[in-house]
Design an enzyme around this catalytic site. Sequence first.
Site, PDB file in Angstrom:
ATOM      1  N   LYS A 108     129.250  67.803  -0.353  1.00  0.00           N
ATOM      2  CA  LYS A 108     130.458  68.801  -0.281  1.00  0.00           C
ATOM      3  C   LYS A 108     131.692  68.165  -0.664  1.00  0.00           C
ATOM      4  O   LYS A 108     132.332  68.696  -1.627  1.00  0.00           O
ATOM      5  CB  LYS A 108     130.307  69.774   0.864  1.00  0.00           C
ATOM      6  CG  LYS A 108     131.404  70.995   0.799  1.00  0.00           C
ATOM      7  CD  LYS A 108     132.416  70.850   2.098  1.00  0.00           C
ATOM      8  CE  LYS A 108     133.619  71.408   1.642  1.00  0.00           C
ATOM      9  NZ  LYS A 108     134.449  71.543   2.912  1.00  0.00           N
ATOM     10  N   ASP A 146     129.981  74.901   1.547  1.00  0.00           N
ATOM     11  CA  ASP A 146     130.033  74.707   2.948  1.00  0.00           C
ATOM     12  C   ASP A 146     129.631  75.840   3.552  1.00  0.00           C
ATOM     13  O   ASP A 146     129.112  76.659   3.128  1.00  0.00           O
ATOM     14  CB  ASP A 146     131.623  74.431   3.244  1.00  0.00           C
ATOM     15  CG  ASP A 146     132.494  75.354   2.897  1.00  0.00           C
ATOM     16  OD1 ASP A 146     132.184  76.246   2.542  1.00  0.00           O
ATOM     17  OD2 ASP A 146     134.060  75.337   3.111  1.00  0.00           O
TER      18      ASP A 146
END
Length: 215
Positions: A124, A142
Amino acid sequence: MISKKLKEKIKILKKETFKMFPENKTELYYKNDFQLLIAIIMSAQTTDIQVNKANKTFFQVLKTPQDGINLWENKIRGFIKTIWFYKNKAKNIYKTCVKLHNEYNDKIPETLEELQTLYWVWIKTAKVFLSVTKNAPYLAVDTHVHRVLNRVWIVKTKNALETNNKAELIFTKNDNAKLHHSILFFWRYHCIARKPKCSKCKIQKNCDYYEFNNI
Ligand code: SF4
Protein backbone atom coordinates in the site's frame (compact mmCIF):
# COMPACT_ATOMS: atom_id res chain seq x y z
CA MET A 1 -14.87 -11.22 -16.77
CA ILE A 2 -16.89 -8.86 -14.60
CA SER A 3 -20.67 -8.57 -14.54
CA LYS A 4 -22.67 -5.71 -16.03
CA LYS A 5 -23.91 -4.76 -12.55
CA LEU A 6 -20.39 -4.58 -11.17
CA LYS A 7 -19.23 -2.50 -14.14
CA GLU A 8 -22.08 -0.08 -13.45
CA LYS A 9 -21.18 0.18 -9.74
CA ILE A 10 -17.54 0.93 -10.60
CA LYS A 11 -18.60 3.52 -13.17
CA ILE A 12 -20.84 5.31 -10.66
CA LEU A 13 -18.23 5.19 -7.89
CA LYS A 14 -15.66 6.77 -10.20
CA LYS A 15 -18.04 9.37 -11.60
CA GLU A 16 -19.34 10.54 -8.24
CA THR A 17 -16.05 10.50 -6.34
CA PHE A 18 -14.27 12.34 -9.19
CA LYS A 19 -17.04 14.94 -9.10
CA MET A 20 -16.95 15.32 -5.32
CA PHE A 21 -13.16 15.31 -4.96
CA PRO A 22 -11.49 16.50 -8.16
CA GLU A 23 -8.29 17.61 -6.37
CA ASN A 24 -5.64 15.13 -7.35
CA LYS A 25 -3.10 15.53 -4.57
CA THR A 26 -2.11 14.21 -1.19
CA GLU A 27 -2.71 16.17 2.02
CA LEU A 28 0.68 15.12 3.41
CA TYR A 29 3.28 17.86 3.85
CA TYR A 30 6.58 17.27 1.99
CA LYS A 31 9.10 19.09 -0.17
CA ASN A 32 10.80 16.23 -2.02
CA ASP A 33 10.17 12.57 -2.88
CA PHE A 34 12.31 11.32 -0.01
CA GLN A 35 10.27 13.33 2.50
CA LEU A 36 7.05 12.06 0.91
CA LEU A 37 8.17 8.47 1.37
CA ILE A 38 9.01 9.12 5.02
CA ALA A 39 5.66 10.90 5.54
CA ILE A 40 3.79 7.91 4.07
CA ILE A 41 5.72 5.53 6.34
CA MET A 42 4.77 7.73 9.30
CA SER A 43 1.10 7.88 8.28
CA ALA A 44 0.37 4.20 9.01
CA GLN A 45 -2.37 4.15 11.68
CA THR A 46 -1.96 7.92 12.08
CA THR A 47 -3.83 10.87 10.58
CA ASP A 48 -2.20 13.11 8.00
CA ILE A 49 -2.83 16.05 10.37
CA GLN A 50 -0.69 14.46 13.11
CA VAL A 51 2.03 13.51 10.63
CA ASN A 52 2.12 17.00 9.13
CA LYS A 53 2.36 18.58 12.58
CA ALA A 54 5.44 16.51 13.43
CA ASN A 55 6.99 17.01 10.01
CA LYS A 56 6.86 20.81 10.01
CA THR A 57 9.85 20.59 12.37
CA PHE A 58 11.24 17.16 11.48
CA PHE A 59 11.57 17.93 7.76
CA GLN A 60 13.61 21.03 8.48
CA VAL A 61 16.44 18.65 9.41
CA LEU A 62 15.50 15.57 7.36
CA LYS A 63 15.90 16.36 3.68
CA THR A 64 18.02 13.41 2.50
CA PRO A 65 18.78 9.83 3.62
CA GLN A 66 22.16 11.09 4.85
CA ASP A 67 20.34 13.48 7.21
CA GLY A 68 18.48 10.48 8.68
CA ILE A 69 21.76 8.62 9.17
CA ASN A 70 23.26 11.67 10.90
CA LEU A 71 20.27 11.98 13.22
CA TRP A 72 20.31 8.33 14.31
CA GLU A 73 17.27 6.50 15.56
CA ASN A 74 17.22 8.31 18.90
CA LYS A 75 16.91 11.81 17.52
CA ILE A 76 14.35 10.68 14.93
CA ARG A 77 12.27 9.34 17.84
CA GLY A 78 12.34 12.75 19.48
CA PHE A 79 10.94 14.45 16.36
CA ILE A 80 8.11 11.99 15.81
CA LYS A 81 7.11 11.07 19.35
CA THR A 82 3.62 12.57 18.94
CA ILE A 83 2.56 9.92 16.41
CA TRP A 84 1.43 6.32 16.91
CA PHE A 85 4.10 3.59 16.97
CA TYR A 86 6.83 6.24 16.94
CA LYS A 87 9.49 3.90 18.33
CA ASN A 88 9.03 1.32 15.59
CA LYS A 89 8.63 3.99 12.96
CA ALA A 90 11.82 5.78 14.07
CA LYS A 91 13.76 2.50 13.90
CA ASN A 92 12.45 1.75 10.42
CA ILE A 93 12.93 5.30 9.11
CA TYR A 94 16.55 5.11 10.21
CA LYS A 95 17.03 1.69 8.59
CA THR A 96 15.35 2.93 5.40
CA CYS A 97 17.73 5.92 5.28
CA VAL A 98 20.73 3.59 5.63
CA LYS A 99 19.43 1.30 2.90
CA LEU A 100 18.62 4.15 0.51
CA HIS A 101 22.09 5.59 1.05
CA ASN A 102 24.04 2.33 0.78
CA GLU A 103 22.08 0.45 -1.85
CA TYR A 104 20.21 3.04 -3.89
CA ASN A 105 22.70 5.89 -3.99
CA ASP A 106 20.28 8.15 -2.08
CA LYS A 107 17.61 7.77 -4.79
CA ILE A 108 14.13 6.42 -4.16
CA PRO A 109 13.43 3.25 -6.15
CA GLU A 110 10.70 3.45 -8.76
CA THR A 111 9.16 -0.01 -8.77
CA LEU A 112 6.69 -1.63 -6.39
CA GLU A 113 9.07 -4.54 -5.83
CA GLU A 114 12.13 -2.42 -4.97
CA LEU A 115 10.16 -0.03 -2.78
CA GLN A 116 9.00 -2.98 -0.71
CA THR A 117 12.61 -3.89 0.09
CA LEU A 118 12.70 -0.75 2.27
CA TYR A 119 11.66 -0.93 5.91
CA TRP A 120 8.00 -0.39 6.91
CA VAL A 121 7.13 -0.09 3.21
CA TRP A 122 4.37 -2.44 2.18
CA ILE A 123 2.40 -2.77 -1.03
CA LYS A 124 0.00 0.00 0.00
CA THR A 125 2.84 2.41 0.92
CA ALA A 126 4.59 1.68 -2.38
CA LYS A 127 1.41 2.24 -4.39
CA VAL A 128 0.62 5.53 -2.63
CA PHE A 129 4.17 6.75 -3.27
CA LEU A 130 4.15 5.89 -6.97
CA SER A 131 0.66 7.18 -7.62
CA VAL A 132 1.55 10.55 -6.04
CA THR A 133 5.03 10.96 -7.54
CA LYS A 134 4.57 9.28 -10.93
CA ASN A 135 0.83 9.30 -11.41
CA ALA A 136 1.22 5.52 -11.60
CA PRO A 137 -2.02 3.60 -12.17
CA TYR A 138 -2.27 2.08 -8.71
CA LEU A 139 -5.22 2.04 -6.39
CA ALA A 140 -3.69 1.80 -2.92
CA VAL A 141 -5.97 -0.30 -0.72
CA ASP A 142 -5.95 0.17 3.03
CA THR A 143 -8.64 -0.67 5.60
CA HIS A 144 -10.63 2.42 4.58
CA VAL A 145 -10.70 1.67 0.85
CA HIS A 146 -11.48 -1.92 1.81
CA ARG A 147 -14.47 -0.62 3.82
CA VAL A 148 -15.86 1.56 1.01
CA LEU A 149 -15.53 -1.08 -1.69
CA ASN A 150 -17.27 -3.61 0.55
CA ARG A 151 -20.02 -1.21 1.54
CA VAL A 152 -20.84 -0.50 -2.07
CA TRP A 153 -20.37 -4.23 -2.70
CA ILE A 154 -17.86 -3.80 -5.46
CA VAL A 155 -15.95 -6.50 -3.61
CA LYS A 156 -17.01 -8.91 -0.89
CA THR A 157 -13.78 -9.57 0.97
CA LYS A 158 -12.49 -10.21 4.48
CA ASN A 159 -9.43 -7.95 4.62
CA ALA A 160 -7.52 -5.22 2.81
CA LEU A 161 -5.08 -7.64 1.19
CA GLU A 162 -7.89 -9.64 -0.37
CA THR A 163 -9.51 -6.38 -1.53
CA ASN A 164 -6.20 -5.25 -3.03
CA ASN A 165 -5.93 -8.48 -5.03
CA LYS A 166 -9.51 -8.19 -6.29
CA ALA A 167 -9.16 -4.50 -7.07
CA GLU A 168 -6.17 -5.24 -9.27
CA LEU A 169 -8.40 -7.46 -11.37
CA ILE A 170 -11.53 -5.33 -11.65
CA PHE A 171 -10.35 -1.71 -11.90
CA THR A 172 -9.05 -0.56 -15.26
CA LYS A 173 -5.63 0.98 -14.85
CA ASN A 174 -6.43 4.23 -16.74
CA ASP A 175 -8.28 5.90 -13.89
CA ASN A 176 -6.55 4.36 -10.91
CA ALA A 177 -4.14 7.19 -10.01
CA LYS A 178 -7.06 9.63 -9.99
CA LEU A 179 -9.32 7.17 -8.20
CA HIS A 180 -6.66 6.64 -5.55
CA HIS A 181 -7.00 10.29 -4.50
CA SER A 182 -10.74 10.68 -4.94
CA ILE A 183 -11.54 7.52 -2.99
CA LEU A 184 -9.17 8.58 -0.21
CA PHE A 185 -11.07 11.85 0.22
CA PHE A 186 -14.34 9.97 -0.14
CA TRP A 187 -13.68 7.71 2.87
CA ARG A 188 -12.06 10.48 4.87
CA TYR A 189 -14.78 13.10 4.46
CA HIS A 190 -17.91 11.33 3.26
CA CYS A 191 -18.17 7.53 3.62
CA ILE A 192 -16.74 7.83 7.13
CA ALA A 193 -16.28 4.64 9.19
CA ARG A 194 -18.73 5.38 12.00
CA LYS A 195 -21.09 7.86 10.41
CA PRO A 196 -21.23 7.68 6.63
CA LYS A 197 -23.12 10.62 5.12
CA CYS A 198 -25.61 8.34 3.40
CA SER A 199 -28.51 10.77 3.24
CA LYS A 200 -26.48 13.10 1.00
CA CYS A 201 -24.76 10.38 -1.01
CA LYS A 202 -25.16 10.16 -4.77
CA ILE A 203 -24.06 6.53 -4.67
CA GLN A 204 -26.86 5.38 -2.35
CA LYS A 205 -28.93 3.72 -5.11
CA ASN A 206 -25.95 1.53 -5.90
CA CYS A 207 -24.81 0.94 -2.33
CA ASP A 208 -25.63 -2.31 -0.57
CA TYR A 209 -24.79 -0.88 2.85
CA TYR A 210 -27.42 1.78 2.28
CA GLU A 211 -29.99 -0.73 1.06
CA PHE A 212 -29.45 -3.30 3.80
CA ASN A 213 -29.32 -0.83 6.65
CA ASN A 214 -32.62 0.78 5.66
CA ILE A 215 -31.21 4.24 6.07
S1 SF4 B 1 -24.60 5.44 0.70
FE1 SF4 B 1 -23.51 5.62 2.64
S2 SF4 B 1 -22.32 3.75 2.88
FE2 SF4 B 1 -22.96 3.90 0.73
S3 SF4 B 1 -21.23 4.87 -0.30
FE3 SF4 B 1 -22.68 6.47 0.27
S4 SF4 B 1 -21.96 7.21 2.25
FE4 SF4 B 1 -20.97 5.22 1.88
